[in-house]
Write an enzyme that holds these catalytic residues in place. Structure first.
Site, PDB file in Angstrom:
ATOM      1  N   LEU A  88      -0.213   7.975  -3.356  1.00 47.00           N
ATOM      2  CA  LEU A  88       0.061   6.567  -3.026  1.00 47.00           C
ATOM      3  C   LEU A  88      -0.825   6.183  -1.852  1.00 47.00           C
ATOM      4  O   LEU A  88      -0.971   6.961  -0.898  1.00 47.00           O
ATOM      5  CB  LEU A  88       1.532   6.376  -2.640  1.00 47.00           C
ATOM      6  CG  LEU A  88       2.573   6.444  -3.757  1.00 47.00           C
ATOM      7  CD1 LEU A  88       3.973   6.307  -3.179  1.00 47.00           C
ATOM      8  CD2 LEU A  88       2.344   5.378  -4.809  1.00 47.00           C
ATOM      9  N   ASP A  89      -1.405   4.996  -1.904  1.00 47.75           N
ATOM     10  CA  ASP A  89      -2.223   4.511  -0.791  1.00 47.75           C
ATOM     11  C   ASP A  89      -1.368   4.379   0.467  1.00 47.75           C
ATOM     12  O   ASP A  89      -0.142   4.225   0.370  1.00 47.75           O
ATOM     13  CB  ASP A  89      -2.845   3.152  -1.137  1.00 47.75           C
ATOM     14  CG  ASP A  89      -3.968   3.276  -2.166  1.00 47.75           C
ATOM     15  OD1 ASP A  89      -4.400   4.413  -2.404  1.00 47.75           O
ATOM     16  OD2 ASP A  89      -4.388   2.246  -2.722  1.00 47.75           O
ATOM     17  N   PRO A  90      -2.009   4.407   1.656  1.00 41.73           N
ATOM     18  CA  PRO A  90      -1.246   4.366   2.913  1.00 41.73           C
ATOM     19  C   PRO A  90      -0.220   3.232   3.020  1.00 41.73           C
ATOM     20  O   PRO A  90       0.903   3.455   3.466  1.00 41.73           O
ATOM     21  CB  PRO A  90      -2.347   4.215   3.971  1.00 41.73           C
ATOM     22  CG  PRO A  90      -3.525   4.925   3.368  1.00 41.73           C
ATOM     23  CD  PRO A  90      -3.442   4.623   1.890  1.00 41.73           C
ATOM     24  N   ARG A 188      -4.081  -2.582  -7.625  1.00 41.53           N
ATOM     25  CA  ARG A 188      -4.972  -3.460  -6.860  1.00 41.53           C
ATOM     26  C   ARG A 188      -6.037  -4.064  -7.778  1.00 41.53           C
ATOM     27  O   ARG A 188      -6.352  -5.248  -7.703  1.00 41.53           O
ATOM     28  CB  ARG A 188      -5.627  -2.643  -5.751  1.00 41.53           C
ATOM     29  CG  ARG A 188      -6.130  -3.462  -4.579  1.00 41.53           C
ATOM     30  CD  ARG A 188      -6.802  -2.609  -3.517  1.00 41.53           C
ATOM     31  NE  ARG A 188      -6.256  -1.272  -3.401  1.00 41.53           N
ATOM     32  CZ  ARG A 188      -6.992  -0.195  -3.142  1.00 41.53           C
ATOM     33  NH1 ARG A 188      -8.301  -0.310  -3.026  1.00 41.53           N
ATOM     34  NH2 ARG A 188      -6.436   0.986  -3.004  1.00 41.53           N
TER      35      ARG A 188
END
Length: 348
Positions: A88-90, A188
């Protein structure tokens, strides 16, 4: 005692099916019992073993990377290794399955399973809701995606599958969506592409993962603080209850796979790397096809190994001999169950 233990083990395996939402009937080949003299049911493992064969469904906070979260958990427990079930992205929050020690052997099976997200998409200019719904429908099915610039993989064009997109709320500029998709699909990029189709531009404003393989937000997630407090409670007060609540047995990580239950006498041979022959099968899920990845369990509910089916369920049920499953990854250590295969060699 053995009949009661067998019943509890089979009930535990059925509980795994319910946890993962698996709806398959069982085919019973043999009426077999397990012995209480060896093996340990997952719910009775000593706490140290429970930790090393455990998986935590973490609620990842915004800020740190997935690797940083795993590193914190690893350091917290003093483990030699830990791994997660899908990056998972930050800034992204939500379901991050973390495997502890020995459970890292199967966490890769979660990485490649379907994911579900709740996403907030911001449109750069308002559009009618019906136009937005039409645009979203265009992205259901197989789509082309090139990973965004800020990604950890090679930016080559690839195909991904989106199974469902549900528009939950829309106010002209912000769209709240539920997206169920194949692993590796970038939300995204999806938002950006929807904006291109609409001709107004769009970007992802907020994202939360609500499902990763068998692990779902609705089952309850564990915060890092909860895990830290449970660990403190065990180390300083000797109370295991919270740790056992927050850490699930390794068996939950493969709960989404078709399952085969094997005889006690077949367990140690598989633990030594042998493939599963038909006579070792007690019961199995319906609907298994050749080439399917399957999980092998003892009658006590312990995960023994993961392998690839060489026969369909119907063939396994009718056959008298032959290799039913080629083992891909062994989980159980040798020597836990008696070496029945060596006993037969001696008799010869």
């Amino acid at each position: 005692m053995s009949s009661s233990l067998t019943r509890q083990g089979l009930e535990f395996i059925e509980k795994l099916d319910r946890f993962a939402g698996v709806e398959r009937k069982w085919i019973v080949r043999l009426d077999e019992e397990t012995s209480p003299d060896y093996g340990t049911p997952p719910w009775e493992r000593p706490i140290e073993q429970h930790i090393k064969l455990g998986v935590v469904a973490l609620d990842k906070p915004p800020g740190p990377t997935s690797h940083e979260v795993v590193a914190w958990v690893k350091r917290m427990f003093g483990l030699s290794k830990a791994g997660h079930g899908g990056t998972l992205d930050p800034k992204v929050t939500g379901v991050l399955p973390v495997a502890l020690e020995e459970a890292t052997k199967v966490i890769g099976l979660v990485v490649h399973t379907g994911k579900e997200y709740t996403c907030v998409m911001q449109l750069h200019h308002p559009v009618p809701e019906q136009d937005l719904r039409r645009a979203l429908e265009m992205f259901v099915g197989e789509i082309y995606q090139r990973p965004p610039l800020r990604s950890s993989v090679k930016r080559s064009l690839r195909t991904k599958k989106i199974y469902e997109i549900e528009l939950l709320e829309y106010n002209g500029r912000y769209a709240l969506m539920r997206v169920f998709c194949e692993a590796g699909t970038y939300m995204r990029k999806l938002c950006h592409d929807v904006g291109l189709i609409l001709g107004v531009g769009a970007h992802m404003r907020e994202l939360r993962r609500t499902k990763s393989g068998p692990f779902r937000e609705q089952h309850g997630l564990v915060r890092l603080q909860d895990l830290s407090e449970a660990l403190y409670r065990w180390r300083n007060e000797g109370k295991e209850d919270l740790l056992r609540k927050y850490i699930k047995p390794i068996e939950y990580a493969v709960s989404h796979l078709p399952k085969i239950v094997i005889r006690d006498t077949a367990v140690d041979a598989i633990a030594h790397g042998a493939n599963l022959a038909v006579p070792g099968i007690v019961r199995l899920h319906e609907g298994i096809q050749r080439g399917d990845l399957v999980a092998l369990f003892t009658l006590k509910g312990e995960l023994v190994a993961v392998g690839v089916a060489q026969m369909s369920s119907e063939e396994m049920a009718k056959a008298k001999r032959g290799i039913a499953v080629k083992i891909r990854r062994v989980i159980m250590k040798p020597g836990v169950y008696p070496k029945a295969w060596k006993q037969r060699e001696k008799k010869r």
